[in-house]
Motif scaffolding. Sequence first.
Motif, PDB file in Angstrom:
ATOM      1  N   GLU A  10     -21.592  28.929   3.250  1.00  0.00           N
ATOM      2  CA  GLU A  10     -20.887  30.136   2.821  1.00  0.00           C
ATOM      3  C   GLU A  10     -21.108  30.405   1.320  1.00  0.00           C
ATOM      4  N   THR A  11     -21.121  29.329   0.527  1.00  0.00           N
ATOM      5  CA  THR A  11     -21.331  29.499  -0.920  1.00  0.00           C
ATOM      6  C   THR A  11     -22.710  30.096  -1.195  1.00  0.00           C
ATOM      7  N   VAL A  12     -23.719  29.574  -0.513  1.00  0.00           N
ATOM      8  CA  VAL A  12     -25.084  30.077  -0.728  1.00  0.00           C
ATOM      9  C   VAL A  12     -25.214  31.505  -0.194  1.00  0.00           C
ATOM     10  N   LYS A  13     -24.572  31.768   0.941  1.00  0.00           N
ATOM     11  CA  LYS A  13     -24.642  33.103   1.546  1.00  0.00           C
ATOM     12  C   LYS A  13     -23.998  34.145   0.630  1.00  0.00           C
ATOM     13  N   SER A  14     -22.816  33.835   0.123  1.00  0.00           N
ATOM     14  CA  SER A  14     -22.121  34.829  -0.723  1.00  0.00           C
ATOM     15  C   SER A  14     -22.820  35.011  -2.067  1.00  0.00           C
ATOM     16  N   ALA A  15     -23.558  33.993  -2.518  1.00  0.00           N
ATOM     17  CA  ALA A  15     -24.312  34.128  -3.777  1.00  0.00           C
ATOM     18  C   ALA A  15     -25.496  35.079  -3.596  1.00  0.00           C
ATOM     19  N   GLY A  16     -26.049  35.113  -2.384  1.00  0.00           N
ATOM     20  CA  GLY A  16     -27.155  36.028  -2.083  1.00  0.00           C
ATOM     21  C   GLY A  16     -28.326  35.898  -3.033  1.00  0.00           C
TER      22      GLY A  16
ATOM     23  N   PRO B  80     -35.155  30.425  -4.474  1.00  0.00           N
ATOM     24  CA  PRO B  80     -34.540  29.360  -3.696  1.00  0.00           C
ATOM     25  C   PRO B  80     -33.744  28.399  -4.585  1.00  0.00           C
ATOM     26  N   VAL B  81     -32.534  28.101  -4.149  1.00  0.00           N
ATOM     27  CA  VAL B  81     -31.644  27.281  -4.962  1.00  0.00           C
ATOM     28  C   VAL B  81     -31.750  25.808  -4.581  1.00  0.00           C
ATOM     29  N   TYR B  82     -31.192  24.990  -5.441  1.00  0.00           N
ATOM     30  CA  TYR B  82     -31.028  23.569  -5.160  1.00  0.00           C
ATOM     31  C   TYR B  82     -29.519  23.353  -5.162  1.00  0.00           C
ATOM     32  N   VAL B  83     -28.988  22.874  -4.044  1.00  0.00           N
ATOM     33  CA  VAL B  83     -27.545  22.855  -3.855  1.00  0.00           C
ATOM     34  C   VAL B  83     -26.984  21.452  -4.067  1.00  0.00           C
ATOM     35  N   GLY B  84     -26.127  21.309  -5.058  1.00  0.00           N
ATOM     36  CA  GLY B  84     -25.458  20.035  -5.315  1.00  0.00           C
ATOM     37  C   GLY B  84     -24.063  20.086  -4.724  1.00  0.00           C
TER      38      GLY B  84
ATOM     39  N   VAL C 245     -14.360  19.850  -1.514  1.00  0.00           N
ATOM     40  CA  VAL C 245     -15.814  20.055  -1.440  1.00  0.00           C
ATOM     41  C   VAL C 245     -16.216  20.980  -2.589  1.00  0.00           C
ATOM     42  N   ALA C 246     -17.053  20.481  -3.481  1.00  0.00           N
ATOM     43  CA  ALA C 246     -17.545  21.307  -4.593  1.00  0.00           C
ATOM     44  C   ALA C 246     -19.005  21.622  -4.348  1.00  0.00           C
ATOM     45  N   VAL C 247     -19.368  22.880  -4.520  1.00  0.00           N
ATOM     46  CA  VAL C 247     -20.758  23.296  -4.315  1.00  0.00           C
ATOM     47  C   VAL C 247     -21.285  23.853  -5.637  1.00  0.00           C
ATOM     48  N   ASN C 248     -22.165  23.096  -6.259  1.00  0.00           N
ATOM     49  CA  ASN C 248     -22.743  23.503  -7.542  1.00  0.00           C
ATOM     50  C   ASN C 248     -24.160  24.014  -7.296  1.00  0.00           C
ATOM     51  N   ILE C 249     -24.365  25.281  -7.629  1.00  0.00           N
ATOM     52  CA  ILE C 249     -25.672  25.891  -7.362  1.00  0.00           C
ATOM     53  C   ILE C 249     -26.582  25.718  -8.583  1.00  0.00           C
ATOM     54  N   GLN C 250     -27.767  25.218  -8.302  1.00  0.00           N
ATOM     55  CA  GLN C 250     -28.834  25.117  -9.309  1.00  0.00           C
ATOM     56  C   GLN C 250     -29.930  26.093  -8.893  1.00  0.00           C
TER      57      GLN C 250
ATOM     58  N   SER D 215     -21.174  28.950  -8.201  1.00  0.00           N
ATOM     59  CA  SER D 215     -20.663  27.679  -7.676  1.00  0.00           C
ATOM     60  C   SER D 215     -19.206  27.823  -7.264  1.00  0.00           C
ATOM     61  N   LYS D 216     -18.777  26.969  -6.324  1.00  0.00           N
ATOM     62  CA  LYS D 216     -17.409  27.076  -5.805  1.00  0.00           C
ATOM     63  C   LYS D 216     -16.821  25.703  -5.513  1.00  0.00           C
ATOM     64  N   LEU D 217     -15.490  25.649  -5.538  1.00  0.00           N
ATOM     65  CA  LEU D 217     -14.799  24.423  -5.136  1.00  0.00           C
ATOM     66  C   LEU D 217     -13.782  24.759  -4.054  1.00  0.00           C
ATOM     67  N   TYR D 218     -13.869  24.054  -2.946  1.00  0.00           N
ATOM     68  CA  TYR D 218     -12.972  24.282  -1.811  1.00  0.00           C
ATOM     69  C   TYR D 218     -12.053  23.081  -1.643  1.00  0.00           C
ATOM     70  N   MET D 219     -10.768  23.323  -1.389  1.00  0.00           N
ATOM     71  CA  MET D 219      -9.868  22.244  -1.011  1.00  0.00           C
ATOM     72  C   MET D 219      -9.634  22.404   0.496  1.00  0.00           C
ATOM     73  N   LEU D 220     -10.497  21.763   1.295  1.00  0.00           N
ATOM     74  CA  LEU D 220     -10.422  21.910   2.752  1.00  0.00           C
ATOM     75  C   LEU D 220      -9.302  21.034   3.318  1.00  0.00           C
ATOM     76  N   LYS D 221      -8.945  21.315   4.565  1.00  0.00           N
ATOM     77  CA  LYS D 221      -7.990  20.463   5.274  1.00  0.00           C
ATOM     78  C   LYS D 221      -8.784  19.323   5.907  1.00  0.00           C
ATOM     79  N   PRO D 222      -8.200  18.110   5.957  1.00  0.00           N
ATOM     80  CA  PRO D 222      -8.936  16.985   6.554  1.00  0.00           C
ATOM     81  C   PRO D 222      -9.443  17.301   7.965  1.00  0.00           C
ATOM     82  N   ALA D 223      -8.660  18.082   8.724  1.00  0.00           N
ATOM     83  CA  ALA D 223      -9.056  18.399  10.107  1.00  0.00           C
ATOM     84  C   ALA D 223     -10.350  19.218  10.175  1.00  0.00           C
ATOM     85  N   GLN D 224     -10.715  19.853   9.078  1.00  0.00           N
ATOM     86  CA  GLN D 224     -11.936  20.681   9.091  1.00  0.00           C
ATOM     87  C   GLN D 224     -13.211  19.837   9.142  1.00  0.00           C
TER      88      GLN D 224
END
Lengths: 172, 279
Positions: free
Chosen positions: B172-178, B184-188, B263-268, B152-161
């Motif tokens: 990207e989080t799911v891709k790098s987890a491979g 198959p994951v469930y992505v929160g 943006v927080a991506v919690n992988i289940q 799982s990862k937490l991103y502090m993105l810029k508002p412009a993104q």
Amino acid sequence: MIKLTLPLDKKTVKSLKAGDSVLISGTIMTARDCAHKRIFEYIKEGKKLPFELKDAIIYYAGPCPAKPGMASGSCGPTTSTRMDSFAPTLLDMGLGGMIGKGEMSGEVREAIKRNTCVYFAAIGGAGALYGNAIKKSECIAFADLLSEAVYRLEVVDFPAVVAYDCDGNSIY
Amino acid sequence: MRIVNTKKIADTVYKMALHAGVNLTPSCLKALNEAHEIESGEAAKFAYETLLQNAKVACEKNMPVCQDTGMAVVMLEIGQEVFLEDGLLADAVNDGVRRAYSDGYFRKSVCNPITRVNTGDNTPAAIHTEIVAGDKIKITYLPKGFGSENMSKLYMLKPAQGVEGIIGAIVETVKSAGSRPCPPVYVGVGIGGSFDTCAYLAKKAITREVGEKNPDKVIAEIESEALKRINALGIGCQGFHGNTTALGVSCECAPTHIAGLPVAVNIQCHCVRCEKEII
């Protein structure tokens, strides 16, 4: 589906190709994070390991406790990449191979090739099924580590897939 | 005011934990069956067959569906008209967890982060409380395995993104987890809030049923677009390549600061185990 009986001789290892589905029977032993740390303390201090590493298959797993009347509790694989820094040394010391889940580092793949070994992927999340494939379980070292201790397991028809073969091929 | 004895909470958590350790949620099982049906890859198909058989064996033999019986995450929405008597809430939750992990023959997976010494009874649980209207207590129980939690990862993105940045972070989080988190994951996904609330939103997102869309159309669109792009990655079941890399993407949203876009991506993993009860 290829039926394999442990220990594997090098001829059999050479016949395995990444992607092959196999059913493994024989003796394997568990070791995960804490057990590996302990094994490496032993190696560093020059102490004799409390089990034979030569041609052994390490299963990256930490079982649930067994219910009365059962040999083992649920016992699926854990994520192998956490053992990346340990595996090459153990393979160079004579370890026959590993069972786990997911990709491992390039160094591990190299060590598998160098020593004509094999890395099997068990199906992550299939803990109950693997628990039932275990016919005998005995803690042989580091009992204080509880589920992370080293258990010798007798398995019958343990389903897995060849993840890294000895030619350097990968299923991933 | 309604008086609730904390023993009732302990007993409820105990029952939820025992059931969750053994059984996938019906929506997860349905999604796995559907993924199996549309899978064309041979190794991935074999993996699905193993998983579906495993779910059946776990149920029949009443044994943990996965040996990683997780760290207990317990969310309590407590009505502000409730008065809790007879002991501390956290003690009650931990008592329920402790008894379930012993009686269910579950693995005790909680340890000191530095010494790595196991606490021996799978406590403490990760407990979250929210005070809400009414006189009921809603308990959500999620045993969270760490093969997936680690990815799982937490991103502090810029508002412009903006939306594109959010979807990019999820994919990207799911891709790098491979292959590592048991796809198959469930992505929160948590969108907005502060650093801490964003991660909590992501955790809450995976307590939703697999396949349940966010009622907000813009957020639902992010969910479906992210899912489409994740499944185009081709990682597949167990990383063996295939049509399904995620069973679903679930987003929860909250207002944030003008300077940020957390943006927080919690992988289940594919073993979605989650129970809900109201006292």
